[in-house]
Design an enzyme around this catalytic site. Sequence first.
Site, PDB file in Angstrom:
ATOM      1  N   LYS A  12       0.853  -1.191   0.000  1.00  0.00           N
ATOM      2  CA  LYS A  12       0.000   0.000   0.000  1.00  0.00           C
ATOM      3  C   LYS A  12       0.883   1.232   0.000  1.00  0.00           C
ATOM      4  CE  LYS A  12       0.839   1.200   4.525  1.00  0.00           C
ATOM      5  NZ  LYS A  12       1.589   2.413   4.934  1.00  0.00           N
ATOM      6  N   ASP A 137      -2.766  -1.371  10.498  1.00  0.00           N
ATOM      7  CA  ASP A 137      -2.977  -1.343   9.044  1.00  0.00           C
ATOM      8  C   ASP A 137      -3.616  -2.619   8.499  1.00  0.00           C
ATOM      9  OD1 ASP A 137      -1.991   1.183   8.781  1.00  0.00           O
ATOM     10  OD2 ASP A 137      -0.038   0.595   7.979  1.00  0.00           O
TER      11      ASP A 137
END
Length: 285
Positions: A12, A137
């Site tokens: 990401k 996350d």
Amino acid sequence: MTKPTFWPAPAKLNLFLYITGRRDNGYHELQTLFQFLDHGDTLAITPNASGKISLSPAIDGVSEHDNLIVKAAKALQQHTGCQHGAHIDVEKRLPMGGGLGGGSSDAATTLVALNHLWQTQLSQQTLAQLGLTLGADVPIFIYGQAAVAEGIGEVFTPVAPREKYYLVVKPDVSISTAAIFTHPQLQRNTPKRTVSALMAQKYENDCEKIARKQFPEVDKAVSWLLEYAPSRMTGTGACVFAEFDTAQDAQATLDTMPNWLTGFVARGLNRSPLLDALQQQTVGQ
């Protein structure tokens, strides 16, 4: 013998990251934009009836007991009472301490894949709650859609930023999230804004100033990339990315990259390849 199935654990980028406050428990309030990349680790998972979780190859500096993949599998076993086991082979492409979410993505892929393979039938929301116990996350990778995350990173608003091409570079340094978030000079009072306002403004990262000051390698990487394209750090670093409209332009810059950096070109994705892999596995049954 059961054949392995292959599952992506994508990287990401935090296209922006603002720290808007700090809670009494020390957690930081933030607003950040997550987008996935078509580049990441791959997990080959072979379920079995042993009840044991095994992993190969070993990851340097991380004991199997502390590995997020093993922790994720065991968390799913404990939550569901599942008696199955699995062997997991990891093809590791994402650097540790880079701000690309490699460990969190591996954990999320483990939860999503084993929930399917073991038929434990937890909802995406329950998997995300389980993932949050492993790392802040992990839920975004389970959610699998580009989003602005708020709160301590657990409240998502789906968005669709442009899917640009990125040159991602890593200087020869690893940065722990704690090293940035505990720094006394970190800016923690950026005003909260609406999602539409955030998406319309120039993207920045509140952690970048501290990282560049503390780690000269990061400062050097940002300075080099800025000569070619809009560039900034992802997460708490150490990786830095530049954005391009074409893969050719990104590759041309990669071809001039100095030897003190490592890097790759990837496309930004608003839908995680993990969701596509799950869909394919479900259809293929």
